[in-house]
Design a protein around this motif. Structure first.
Motif, short mmCIF file in Angstrom:
data_model
loop_
_atom_site.label_atom_id
_atom_site.label_comp_id
_atom_site.label_asym_id
_atom_site.label_seq_id
_atom_site.Cartn_x
_atom_site.Cartn_y
_atom_site.Cartn_z
N GLY A 106 -5.42 7.83 -7.99
CA GLY A 106 -4.25 7.01 -7.71
C GLY A 106 -3.56 7.26 -6.39
N GLU A 107 -4.10 8.15 -5.55
CA GLU A 107 -3.46 8.41 -4.26
C GLU A 107 -4.39 8.05 -3.12
OE1 GLU A 107 -0.09 11.64 -4.49
OE2 GLU A 107 -2.06 12.55 -4.73
N LEU A 108 -3.84 7.35 -2.15
CA LEU A 108 -4.60 6.92 -0.99
C LEU A 108 -4.23 7.75 0.23
CD1 LEU A 108 -4.24 3.04 -1.37
CD2 LEU A 108 -6.12 4.49 -2.16
N THR A 109 -5.13 7.75 1.20
CA THR A 109 -4.89 8.39 2.49
C THR A 109 -4.63 7.31 3.51
OG1 THR A 109 -6.33 10.24 1.95
CG2 THR A 109 -5.90 9.85 4.28
N LEU A 110 -3.55 7.42 4.25
CA LEU A 110 -3.24 6.47 5.31
C LEU A 110 -4.22 6.66 6.46
CD1 LEU A 110 -1.27 4.31 6.42
CD2 LEU A 110 0.05 6.20 7.41
N VAL A 111 -4.97 5.61 6.78
CA VAL A 111 -5.90 5.64 7.91
C VAL A 111 -5.15 5.26 9.18
CG1 VAL A 111 -7.98 4.60 8.91
CG2 VAL A 111 -7.90 5.14 6.48
N GLY A 112 -4.32 4.23 9.09
CA GLY A 112 -3.55 3.82 10.25
C GLY A 112 -2.79 2.55 10.01
N LEU A 113 -1.92 2.26 10.97
CA LEU A 113 -1.15 1.02 10.98
C LEU A 113 -1.53 0.26 12.23
CD1 LEU A 113 2.37 2.48 10.09
CD2 LEU A 113 0.78 1.35 8.53
N LEU A 114 -1.79 -1.01 12.07
CA LEU A 114 -2.13 -1.86 13.20
C LEU A 114 -0.97 -2.80 13.44
CD1 LEU A 114 -4.27 -2.85 15.24
CD2 LEU A 114 -5.04 -4.43 13.49
N HIS A 115 -0.38 -2.72 14.62
CA HIS A 115 0.73 -3.60 14.99
C HIS A 115 0.16 -4.80 15.72
CE1 HIS A 115 3.66 0.05 15.18
NE2 HIS A 115 2.92 0.04 14.10
N MET A 116 0.57 -5.99 15.30
CA MET A 116 0.03 -7.21 15.89
C MET A 116 1.17 -8.08 16.36
SD MET A 116 -2.83 -7.88 12.95
CE MET A 116 -1.67 -7.61 11.62
N LEU A 159 0.80 -1.23 0.00
CA LEU A 159 0.00 0.00 0.00
C LEU A 159 0.83 1.28 0.00
CD1 LEU A 159 -2.90 -1.01 2.41
CD2 LEU A 159 -3.00 -0.71 -0.05
N PHE A 160 2.02 1.26 0.59
CA PHE A 160 2.82 2.48 0.71
C PHE A 160 3.09 3.19 -0.63
CE2 PHE A 160 5.05 2.38 5.10
CZ PHE A 160 3.82 2.35 5.72
N PRO A 161 3.34 2.47 -1.73
CA PRO A 161 3.58 3.19 -2.99
C PRO A 161 2.39 4.03 -3.47
CG PRO A 161 4.34 0.94 -3.16
CD PRO A 161 3.59 1.04 -1.88
N HIS A 162 1.19 3.74 -2.95
CA HIS A 162 -0.02 4.44 -3.38
C HIS A 162 -0.47 5.52 -2.40
CE1 HIS A 162 -0.29 1.26 -6.34
NE2 HIS A 162 -0.18 0.39 -5.35
N ILE A 163 0.19 5.61 -1.24
CA ILE A 163 -0.23 6.55 -0.21
C ILE A 163 0.40 7.91 -0.45
CG2 ILE A 163 -0.06 7.08 2.26
CD1 ILE A 163 -0.45 4.08 2.77
N GLY A 164 -0.46 8.92 -0.49
CA GLY A 164 0.02 10.28 -0.71
C GLY A 164 -0.37 11.23 0.41
N PHE A 165 -1.27 10.80 1.29
CA PHE A 165 -1.78 11.68 2.34
C PHE A 165 -1.97 10.92 3.64
CE2 PHE A 165 -3.44 13.13 -1.72
CZ PHE A 165 -3.12 14.48 -1.71
N GLU A 166 -2.09 11.69 4.72
CA GLU A 166 -2.58 11.15 5.98
C GLU A 166 -3.59 12.15 6.52
OE1 GLU A 166 0.21 10.60 9.13
OE2 GLU A 166 0.80 12.69 9.18
N ALA A 167 -4.51 11.64 7.31
CA ALA A 167 -5.53 12.52 7.88
C ALA A 167 -5.04 13.00 9.24
CB ALA A 167 -6.84 11.76 8.03
N ASP A 168 -5.19 14.30 9.49
CA ASP A 168 -4.91 14.83 10.82
C ASP A 168 -6.08 15.71 11.24
OD1 ASP A 168 -4.57 17.29 9.55
OD2 ASP A 168 -2.40 17.30 9.75
N GLU A 169 -5.90 16.46 12.32
CA GLU A 169 -7.01 17.27 12.86
C GLU A 169 -7.51 18.31 11.86
OE1 GLU A 169 -3.76 17.68 14.59
OE2 GLU A 169 -4.16 15.67 15.29
N LEU A 170 -6.65 18.75 10.96
CA LEU A 170 -7.01 19.81 10.02
C LEU A 170 -7.53 19.29 8.68
CD1 LEU A 170 -3.94 22.11 10.68
CD2 LEU A 170 -6.22 22.26 11.71
N GLY A 171 -7.46 18.00 8.46
CA GLY A 171 -7.88 17.43 7.18
C GLY A 171 -6.78 16.57 6.60
N LEU A 172 -6.68 16.56 5.27
CA LEU A 172 -5.65 15.76 4.60
C LEU A 172 -4.33 16.52 4.58
CD1 LEU A 172 -7.45 14.20 1.51
CD2 LEU A 172 -7.03 13.20 3.74
#
Length: 169
Positions: free
Chosen positions: A141-151, A92-105
């Motif tokens: 073609g760009e995704l927003t990172l929602v989160g990473l889950l460590h298991m 997924l990382f090659p397609h991620i261009g954004f992350e969401a924060d308190e202000l938006g993307l």
């Protein structure tokens, strides 16, 4: 996960819920669905499951080992259509261009991605698996990172015995 509130983890949890038909969990070495474990960690009730996860899935793409992720388009509880992806970070990382924060993307630059990859290496070296969750950003073609889950990867007794046998050989 148990330190987060249900509202804080809901975007991550709902994405995993609609993407995991069991094949995604199996790809990470789990016998049960990841969502079930997360819901138990959050100490949710049967009512929480039914009220929060009455999601209509319009399109589903099961986990494909060659691609490295599963995807689903669903209608959330507010009536918005969302397309989410869950799978291996490297896929997924090659397609991620954004992350969401308190202000938006917020756009993710090369330094952000280096930091994320370093974080992944540390997590893997600690014996954990990482599930990445992303959502369509609205930009082609760009995704927003929602989160990473460590298991934590807990080795079953059968696996321990197999490792002992292999070491003996």
């Amino acid at each position: 996960v148990s330190e987060l509130t249900f509202g804080e983890i809901y975007p991550l949890l709902s994405a995993i819920y609609v993407c995991d038909d069991g094949a995604l969990s199996a790809a990470f070495g789990f016998r049960q669905q990841i969502t079930d474990g997360l819901l138990r960690a959050l100490r949710t009730t049967f009512f929480d499951h039914n009220s929060r996860f009455a999601l209509h899935v319009a399109e589903f793409h099961p986990y494909d080992p060659g691609v490295g992720y599963a995807a689903a388009t669903y209608t959330d509880s507010e009536g918005r259509e969302r397309t989410v992806y869950a799978g291996k970070p490297d896929a997924l990382f090659p397609h991620i261009g954004f992350e969401a924060d308190e202000l938006g993307l917020r756009p993710l630059g090369e330094a952000d991605m280096r930091h994320l990859r370093l974080h992944l290496r540390r997590t893997y070296s600690a014996g954990r698996e990482v599930l990445a969750v992303a959502e369509e950003s609205g930009r082609e073609g760009e995704l927003t990172l929602v989160g990473l889950l460590h298991m934590n990867c807990i080795i079953s007794e059968e696996a321990r015995e197999s490792v002992r046998e292999l070491k003996g050989i």
